[in-house]
Design an enzyme around this catalytic site. Structure first.
Site, short mmCIF file in Angstrom:
data_model
loop_
_atom_site.label_atom_id
_atom_site.label_comp_id
_atom_site.label_asym_id
_atom_site.label_seq_id
_atom_site.Cartn_x
_atom_site.Cartn_y
_atom_site.Cartn_z
N LEU A 40 0.82 -1.22 0.00
CA LEU A 40 0.00 0.00 0.00
C LEU A 40 0.85 1.26 0.00
CD1 LEU A 40 -3.15 0.79 2.03
CD2 LEU A 40 -1.15 2.25 2.38
N LEU A 41 0.51 2.17 -0.89
CA LEU A 41 1.12 3.50 -0.90
C LEU A 41 0.07 4.48 -0.41
CD1 LEU A 41 2.91 5.22 -3.92
CD2 LEU A 41 0.71 6.10 -3.13
N ASN A 42 0.49 5.43 0.47
CA ASN A 42 -0.40 6.57 0.70
C ASN A 42 0.34 7.88 0.53
OD1 ASN A 42 0.20 5.29 3.42
ND2 ASN A 42 -0.87 7.04 4.23
N ASP A 43 0.37 8.75 1.50
CA ASP A 43 0.77 10.15 1.27
C ASP A 43 2.12 10.34 0.57
OD1 ASP A 43 -1.26 10.04 3.11
OD2 ASP A 43 -0.17 11.10 4.68
N GLN A 59 4.55 7.22 1.80
CA GLN A 59 4.11 6.31 2.86
C GLN A 59 3.91 4.94 2.24
OE1 GLN A 59 2.92 7.08 6.53
NE2 GLN A 59 4.83 8.02 5.85
N SER A 103 3.90 10.53 7.99
CA SER A 103 4.21 11.55 6.98
C SER A 103 5.06 12.70 7.49
CB SER A 103 2.90 12.11 6.42
OG SER A 103 2.35 11.15 5.56
N ASP A 162 2.58 14.89 10.85
CA ASP A 162 2.79 15.36 9.48
C ASP A 162 3.49 16.73 9.42
OD1 ASP A 162 1.23 13.09 9.11
OD2 ASP A 162 -0.61 14.22 8.77
N GLU A 220 -5.11 16.76 9.02
CA GLU A 220 -3.89 16.05 8.64
C GLU A 220 -3.13 16.84 7.57
OE1 GLU A 220 -4.60 11.42 9.54
OE2 GLU A 220 -5.44 12.03 7.63
C1 FRU Z 1 -2.83 10.77 5.96
C2 FRU Z 1 -2.17 10.06 7.13
C3 FRU Z 1 -1.23 10.98 7.89
C4 FRU Z 1 -0.28 10.02 8.53
C5 FRU Z 1 -0.14 8.97 7.46
C6 FRU Z 1 0.07 7.59 7.97
O1 FRU Z 1 -3.26 9.87 4.99
O2 FRU Z 1 -3.13 9.52 8.00
O3 FRU Z 1 -1.87 11.84 8.81
O4 FRU Z 1 0.94 10.61 8.85
O5 FRU Z 1 -1.32 9.02 6.69
O6 FRU Z 1 0.33 6.72 6.90
#
Ligand code: FRU
Length: 482
Positions: A40-43, A59, A103, A162, A220
């Site tokens: 999984l990729l996020n921020d 992330q 993040s 963050d 966030e």
């Molecule tokens: C936003 C978030 C950030 C956190 C990160 C964790 O998508 O929830 O607030 O640092 O993702 O992966």
């Protein structure tokens, strides 16, 4: 590097190896967007141009297509188009980040790269702790965690994360996404003269700071910068209720334009405006490059909402980054356009000048497929409804009567429900649309509005058709992107 760090990295690389051929066999893998090699990729994190090279961290949970103890994955590019994937930048190997290197951002100072991120810690009772951590790098490729530089200031819950850092005059500033003890979202400001010692100046914006009423329970990924003579605060609030066309997704990403008062640690601002009108967009981050451009990447995804229903999880990966975009402020409004460099991807140009669209669905040779860009420019104001059908899966509709643009798509949850997102557009002048194997990004009226979404069409559905309720003269241009 500690043994724990080595073990975690090894395990992550192993995961990439094990699932590589499965991941790569997915026809929904994107052609020109950044994705995780597995998991999984996020921020977007730590976006910076450092020694002439763009670095984008992200992330990453390599072990699952779910959230968990995040790593920082690492991409670089010289042109924002061709990217190289690198070794893991950060692994959650220390007591202060054992449940995730969450993040954060990057800054250059005296030739070094500094990263700031949130160390996420949960104890055996699932109580959360959060620490802001400093990392130094001499070269942008090897990273040395220096440890915790900010502990939780008074007045906030452990939802404090963050950090985005920048320099202004003699100080460094850090803005942090926060929840205050009354359980409302805040943006906290800290200041330092050496990047190591930080002083909390206060919440610069949030519920009951200035004139803002309740505005969500957590903010966030804040980001504060100057652009075109204005100051912009971008953030991703959680807990807004849907309001007409607005706030339709589980969480939002948007901005305030205002004036930062550094003396009193206050950001006086106008209304919150959503940055994207589509289905999947969250946690964007910006940086300024050596051409003075304010560049942005967003997460082409959303947390929690129906993540288990994306078909890519069968192939052991989920989510992607948006295209890199350049921001501008005009007449008090934020504009987003794909960066100029993306024109390098254009091939097989077709141009249709002064075509008249009408109520018959029309297709055009060279404007179809899975990975393309097209631009539709109206030579006159459309007086009837405009409909663009893409791959039998996504539809753009513009109603001049309702002054409303709609993106509808077939839900990936059940493959049949039609879902819609709307935005007010009083006059439609142009549309620039990027289709990738499983994504769509629509830039409306030179970037005044954007719709971003995932779409999962059938393989054999490649056609795009255009029609208008009343005959309308347009110009159409398209390119295959690769
Ligand atoms: C936003 C978030 C950030 C956190 C990160 C964790 O998508 O929830 O607030 O640092 O993702 O992966």
């Amino acid at each position: 590097m500690s043994d724990r760090d080595k073990q975690l990295r090894e395990a992550a690389y192993q995961e990439v190896e094990t699932h590589k051929s499965l991941v790569e066999s997915d026809r929904f893998r994107l052609g020109y967007h950044l994705m995780p090699p597995v998991g999984l990729l996020n921020d977007p994190n730590g976006f910076i141009q450092y020694k002439g090279v763009y670095h984008l961290f992200y992330q990453w949970n390599p072990f699952k297509t779910e959230h968990g103890a995040k790593f920082w994955g690492h991409y670089t590019s010289r042109d924002l188009v061709n990217w190289e994937h690198h070794e893991i930048a950060l692994a959650p190997s220390d007591w202060f980040d054992k449940n995730g290197c969450y993040s954060g951002s990057a800054i250059e100072h005296n030739g070094k790269m500094y990263l700031f991120y949130t160390g996420n810690v949960k104890d055996e009772h699932n109580n959360r702790e959060s620490y802001q951590v400093l990392v130094e790098s001499e070269d942008g490729f090897t990273f040395d965690k220096k440890g915790v530089v900010v502990e939780l200031p008074e007045g906030y819950t452990a939802h404090f994360r963050d950090p985005k850092v920048w320099k202004r005059d003699d100080y460094f500033y850090m803005i942090v996404g926060a929840q205050s003890e009354d359980l409302t979202g805040k943006a906290a400001l800290l200041r330092s003269s050496d990047l190591y010692k930080w002083e909390h100046l206060g919440a610069i914006a949030g519920a009951h700071v200035g004139s803002l009423e309740d505005f969500g329970y957590m903010w966030e990924c804040p980001d504060l910068f100057e652009l075109d003579g204005e100051e912009v605060l971008i953030l991703s609030p959680q807990g807004l209720e849907p309001e007409g066309m607005l706030y339709q997704n589980i969480y939002q990403a948007g901005y305030f334009i205002g004036k930062m008062d550094y003396e009193n640690a206050r950001f006086d601002h106008g209304e919150f405006v959503e940055m994207d009108r589509g289905f999947e967009f969250y946690a964007p981050q910006t940086t300024e490059d050596d051409q003075g451009r304010r560049l942005l990447f967003g997460w082409l995804g959303l947390p929690e909402e129906r993540e288990e229903d994306h078909p890519t999880i069968e192939y052991k990966w989920i989510h992607a980054m948006t295209l890199p975009r350049e921001l501008r402020v005009k007449d008090g409004k934020l504009y987003q356009l794909p960066v100029e460099e993306l024109k390098k991807l254009r091939h097989a140009e077709v141009i249709y000048q002064n075509v008249v669209l009408n109520e018959e669905e029309q297709a055009f040779a060279g404007i179809d497929g899975e990975r393309l860009e097209y631009e539709l420019t109206f030579n006159e104001n459309p007086s009837g409804e405009v409909t663009i059908q893409m791959r039998n899966h996504a539809t753009i509709t513009y109603s001049p009567e309702k002054e409303r643009l709609t993106l509808s798509r077939i839900s990936f949850v059940d493959g049949k429900t039609i879902e819609e997102r709307h935005c007010e557009i009083s006059e439609l002048k142009n549309l620039r649309v990027f289709l990738d194997s499983s994504s769509i990004e629509i830039f409306v009226n030179d970037g005044a509005e954007v719709f971003t979404a995932r779409i999962y069409p059938d393989e054999n559905e490649k056609n795009i058709t255009f029609k208008t309720g009343q005959p309308t003269s347009v110009q159409l241009q398209a390119w295959m992107l690769y």
